[in-house]
Design a protein around this motif. Structure first.
Motif, PDB file in Angstrom:
ATOM      1  N   LYS A  15       0.833  -1.206   0.000  1.00  0.00           N
ATOM      2  CA  LYS A  15       0.000   0.000   0.000  1.00  0.00           C
ATOM      3  C   LYS A  15       0.866   1.254   0.000  1.00  0.00           C
ATOM      4  CE  LYS A  15      -4.356  -1.353   2.133  1.00  0.00           C
ATOM      5  NZ  LYS A  15      -5.008  -1.441   3.445  1.00  0.00           N
ATOM      6  N   ILE A  16       1.940   1.195   0.805  1.00  0.00           N
ATOM      7  CA  ILE A  16       2.842   2.349   0.878  1.00  0.00           C
ATOM      8  C   ILE A  16       3.466   2.591  -0.487  1.00  0.00           C
ATOM      9  CG2 ILE A  16       5.043   3.160   1.829  1.00  0.00           C
ATOM     10  CD1 ILE A  16       4.284   1.785   4.447  1.00  0.00           C
ATOM     11  N   LYS A  18       2.314   1.717  -3.405  1.00  0.00           N
ATOM     12  CA  LYS A  18       1.327   2.212  -4.363  1.00  0.00           C
ATOM     13  C   LYS A  18       1.058   3.703  -4.152  1.00  0.00           C
ATOM     14  CE  LYS A  18      -3.101   1.279  -6.472  1.00  0.00           C
ATOM     15  NZ  LYS A  18      -3.374   2.719  -6.486  1.00  0.00           N
ATOM     16  N   LEU A  19       0.932   4.086  -2.876  1.00  0.00           N
ATOM     17  CA  LEU A  19       0.681   5.483  -2.524  1.00  0.00           C
ATOM     18  C   LEU A  19       1.790   6.372  -3.064  1.00  0.00           C
ATOM     19  CD1 LEU A  19      -1.799   6.165  -0.839  1.00  0.00           C
ATOM     20  CD2 LEU A  19      -0.334   6.421   1.142  1.00  0.00           C
ATOM     21  N   ASP A  22       1.642   6.307  -7.041  1.00  0.00           N
ATOM     22  CA  ASP A  22       0.535   7.084  -7.592  1.00  0.00           C
ATOM     23  C   ASP A  22       0.903   8.557  -7.699  1.00  0.00           C
ATOM     24  OD1 ASP A  22      -0.949   4.868  -7.828  1.00  0.00           O
ATOM     25  OD2 ASP A  22      -2.370   5.308  -6.212  1.00  0.00           O
ATOM     26  N   ASP A  23       1.594   9.058  -6.739  1.00  0.00           N
ATOM     27  CA  ASP A  23       1.982  10.461  -6.751  1.00  0.00           C
ATOM     28  C   ASP A  23       3.290  10.616  -5.982  1.00  0.00           C
ATOM     29  OD1 ASP A  23       2.223  13.152  -6.821  1.00  0.00           O
ATOM     30  OD2 ASP A  23       0.181  13.597  -6.151  1.00  0.00           O
ATOM     31  N   ARG A  26       4.201  12.909  -2.993  1.00  0.00           N
ATOM     32  CA  ARG A  26       3.897  12.624  -1.587  1.00  0.00           C
ATOM     33  C   ARG A  26       5.163  12.299  -0.808  1.00  0.00           C
ATOM     34  NH1 ARG A  26      -1.151   8.852  -3.324  1.00  0.00           N
ATOM     35  NH2 ARG A  26      -2.740  10.472  -3.370  1.00  0.00           N
TER      36      ARG A  26
ATOM     37  N   SER B 126       2.194   9.086   6.331  1.00  0.00           N
ATOM     38  CA  SER B 126       1.019   8.290   6.736  1.00  0.00           C
ATOM     39  C   SER B 126      -0.270   9.083   6.559  1.00  0.00           C
ATOM     40  CB  SER B 126       1.156   7.824   8.182  1.00  0.00           C
ATOM     41  OG  SER B 126       0.804   8.864   9.065  1.00  0.00           O
ATOM     42  N   PHE B 128      -1.217  10.555   4.071  1.00  0.00           N
ATOM     43  CA  PHE B 128      -1.762  10.383   2.729  1.00  0.00           C
ATOM     44  C   PHE B 128      -2.634   9.137   2.604  1.00  0.00           C
ATOM     45  CE2 PHE B 128       1.949  13.088   1.681  1.00  0.00           C
ATOM     46  CZ  PHE B 128       1.265  14.107   1.076  1.00  0.00           C
ATOM     47  N   PHE B 129      -2.569   8.214   3.579  1.00  0.00           N
ATOM     48  CA  PHE B 129      -3.470   7.056   3.549  1.00  0.00           C
ATOM     49  C   PHE B 129      -4.903   7.551   3.713  1.00  0.00           C
ATOM     50  CE2 PHE B 129       0.388   4.764   4.607  1.00  0.00           C
ATOM     51  CZ  PHE B 129       0.244   3.588   3.885  1.00  0.00           C
ATOM     52  N   LYS B 133      -6.262   9.720   6.790  1.00  0.00           N
ATOM     53  CA  LYS B 133      -6.639  11.101   6.471  1.00  0.00           C
ATOM     54  C   LYS B 133      -8.057  11.402   6.946  1.00  0.00           C
ATOM     55  CE  LYS B 133      -6.248  14.555   2.887  1.00  0.00           C
ATOM     56  NZ  LYS B 133      -5.265  15.270   3.701  1.00  0.00           N
TER      57      LYS B 133
END
Lengths: 467, 467
Positions: A15-16, A18-19, A22-23, A26, B126, B128-129, B133
């Motif tokens: 997940k980290i 991917k986050l 994605d951008d 960040r 974190s 940004f999750f 958020k």
């Protein structure tokens, strides 16, 4: 248990990743916050600075944590709000404390209490004004905070002038560090983000329209072989439907930002909200269209559908291309009219064809026509497509307006080279009054096409190659 | 100049009055903030308290200003986030400071600097999750803030255990005052606000649908005499289109709220988001419908329009009534099925009538039919109305699901009194396969109507009075 934990950890790691993918901004933002905080810690670590600011140095730390936002505009907005709110409240706090002192030892707490109550209540109420809420909400909060602190602690500590001065100085230092790090290290501009997100939204609408014809008209085979998840364009446009709140806040932040890239300080950010709203209007039409694409509505095409196929597909794909041209022009910050107008005119001409077909072609499909119910879904799709051309036209006008306001590059300022100019009157019958009032007149005007070097317009360079 | 200033002041005064009248809870909220801040000032004014907390009392003031929000849920969310963030960060800060101490006078700033950087950067990431958020954004912010403060100032002041303890205690006091004032004095519940705003949105959609038939079908006279601004229902539904972000945040806050009114602690707030999303879907259809109501499209009705008038008006008004019944049931927190199902069935039956008319009535309107183009706008309206019935049905199902999840009052638990039960098969022709696949089958099932005392169902009390 161990494996479960490992799976869970893998899950979080994915997940980290991917986050971040994605951008990537960040990750950079997180590092920037870390850098700014470590920098501001110097106030404590480095003795000379500490001696200058004393324990107030902690306010610099607080300021960095609280005002460092993702975009430059948000950081600037919070920083300026914090500075302004602190100064105003500091001055007012000094004044109120002076007044309270006049009322003697006994009266002082009461006078202060009344002032705190009145000012806190009225400032809180002011936050409900939409204009204040949008731009100064944080400033008013800091105003209440500082005023309470200065007036309340002033009563006890009797040195609030020093305190106010130190607090202001440390806020300035903390704010300056934030703003500098935010602007210098890979800046994320709210304005640029708004600009790009509007472009990406227009592209999503365009992708849908370009793909719609194929989906609706000859789908029996394709539809089964290609699963819907491999056609993201059928879903992507949906984010446009709920884009308002993001765009509103981006535009608010963008107004605080200095000149960056191709965007001047007075770039018409507000106008992007208008474009966003017209794009949403177009998305509502597409949502209505999409409702007619549900699997159970796709079957062997009727005669009537086959009759509509060519004009409808042209309307849909040309509208999509017009939107793509708008998006490309916005991206390059050039005048969108020449490139999008061509496709818009082609779409309008197809609308005309469609109308003529509907007007004259009933004899060919007498089987279908006896059962009006069977033709209604296709007729509705045709009608929505006509509405979409109208909304693409609105969008085109809104973008053209932006290009004027923001002084986008005009395509070549030399004397325009006239290629072809004329007007094609729509097909109008005598008994056509009802329809003529219902649908906007379609007058196709082939505009002057200027000679230019723009990549997007290369196709127009040969005279006579217009359509 | 003086007069201008006076006018300006009058203007502001009017705006303030309007803001207060629109939602008197705003005035009450402002007073509540004032009261809470004045209460917390006692820490400074009242000597015994001041002796206990020292200068840290200022943190209570800060806490009140920062966490007192409009709704109870938002206040609770911020308060709990602040408390939790402070505690975690305090504990971590103590640990890090201990580690840094081990590395000696010279190494300490470096070890602290590295930890501040790492923890600030990863905590910032974190945020940004989406899950973090939505619910813990403020907690993470406070975590970073407190950790930096405790570890950085611990290095200098060497008494951070006292500081952490005092800070926590004052935050608890400040938070408690906020939460108590927020809950005890005219509380504004996020949950209740969400509940009411969904109801009000459904009512707005209902008003549009109830009014649409009259607007579209016999408007030539009325339309001129009554200006559009006196028909607010034509515009009000538009707020539903952009309701997502407000609903999302309300639902997030509502989850923090304790039992209030008829809402339990585990009230299915998330399900309201589903209802909201279905309501928006319905609003998109209405937006498409509204596009066909523009003034230039209203003229002398054609034969075809007159043919559609009765079923279309029934569909529209019965759909509106079904929505009204849903809204009323939600408001009273009773089972929505009996009351809304009646109108929904009437609407479905009208859809059937409409389909039959379209299937068989072409001979009557042979003039119109030769020009398909002229009938397309009316056909589109009919088609959208059919889609709307589908989305009203979805909304009805979503509300029924909510009524199960939230355990709304079932209407009278005694043995139901069977009034009438049966199934009306839709009119189906042999050559009807295309249409049968395109449109959902309409099977009208007259449900058991239970004997009850609910006001809304009074019309059903006489047996046989169902239709």
């Amino acid at each position: 248990m161990g494996i479960q934990l490992k799976n869970k950890a893998m899950d979080v790691a994915m997940k980290i990743k991917k986050l971040g993918q994605d951008d990537p901004r960040r990750i950079i933002h997180s590092i920037k916050v870390g850098v700014a905080l470590t920098l501001v810690s110097l106030f404590y670590y480095w003795k000379p600075l500490y001696d200058g600011f004393g324990a107030s140095g902690i306010w610099a730390v607080i300021t960095v944590v609280v005002i460092f936002e993702f975009t430059v505009g948000a950081t600037l907005s919070k920083g300026l709000n914090r500075g302004l709110g602190t100064m105003l409240a500091g001055a007012l706090g000094v004044g109120v404390d002076y007044l309270a002192n006049l009322s003697g030892q006994k009266g002082e707490p009461f006078v202060l209490g009344i002032f705190v109550f009145l000012i806190a209540a009225s400032a809180t109420f002011s936050r409900f004004f939409p204009g204040i809420k949008a731009r100064y909400d944080y400033g008013v909060l800091i105003f209440i905070l500082t005023f309470s602190m200065v007036s309340v602690s002033g009563y006890r500590v009797d040195e609030f002038l020093t305190m106010a001065h130190q607090r202001l100085a440390t806020i300035l230092v903390g704010g300056a560090i934030c703003i500098i790090v935010s602007i210098v290290v890979c800046p994320v501009w709210a304005g640029e983000t708004l600009h790009n997100s509007i472009i990406s939204n227009i592209n999503k609408l365009a992708n849908y329209l370009e793909g719609f014809g194929g989906e609706y008209f000859h789908c029996s085979d394709e539809h089964v072989t290609i699963p819907e998840k491999d056609k993201p364009f059928l879903q992507e446009y949906k984010v446009v439907l709920n884009s308002k709140s993001t765009e509103d806040s981006m535009a608010n932040f963008a107004r605080w930002e200095p000149r960056h890239g191709n965007f001047g300080f007075r770039h018409p950010w507000k106008h992007y909200l208008k474009i966003g709203s017209v794009a949403r209007q177009c998305a509502y039409h597409i949502e209505a269209l999409n409702f007619h694409l549900s699997p159970h509505q796709l079957q062997e095409p009727s005669q009537f559908r086959r009759m509509l196929e060519v004009p409808c597909k042209t309307i849909s794909s040309e509208s999509g291309k017009a939107l793509k041209a708008l998006a490309t022009a916005m991206k390059k910050m050039t005048d969108p009219s020449p490139s999008s107008q061509l496709h818009l005119n082609a779409a309008k001409s197809a609308v005309n064809d469609l109308k003529n077909t509907l007007k004259s072609g009933t004899t060919q499909i007498s089987d279908d026509i006896s059962n009006l119910l069977a033709i209604i879904p296709d007729a509705t799709v045709a009608s929505i497509l006509i509405d979409i051309v109208k909304s693409v036209e609105d969008l085109s006008e809104a973008v053209a307006e932006l290009s004027l306001k923001a002084k986008f590059k005009r395509v070549s300022p030399e004397k325009p080279q006239l290629l072809h100019k004329g007007t094609i009157k729509p097909f109008v019958e005598e008994d056509d009054n009802v329809e003529a009032q219902q649908q906007p007149h379609v007058v196709i005007t082939v505009k002057e096409i200027e000679n230019n070097n723009d990549e997007d317009l290369r196709v127009n360079k040969k005279p006579g190659f217009l359509f």
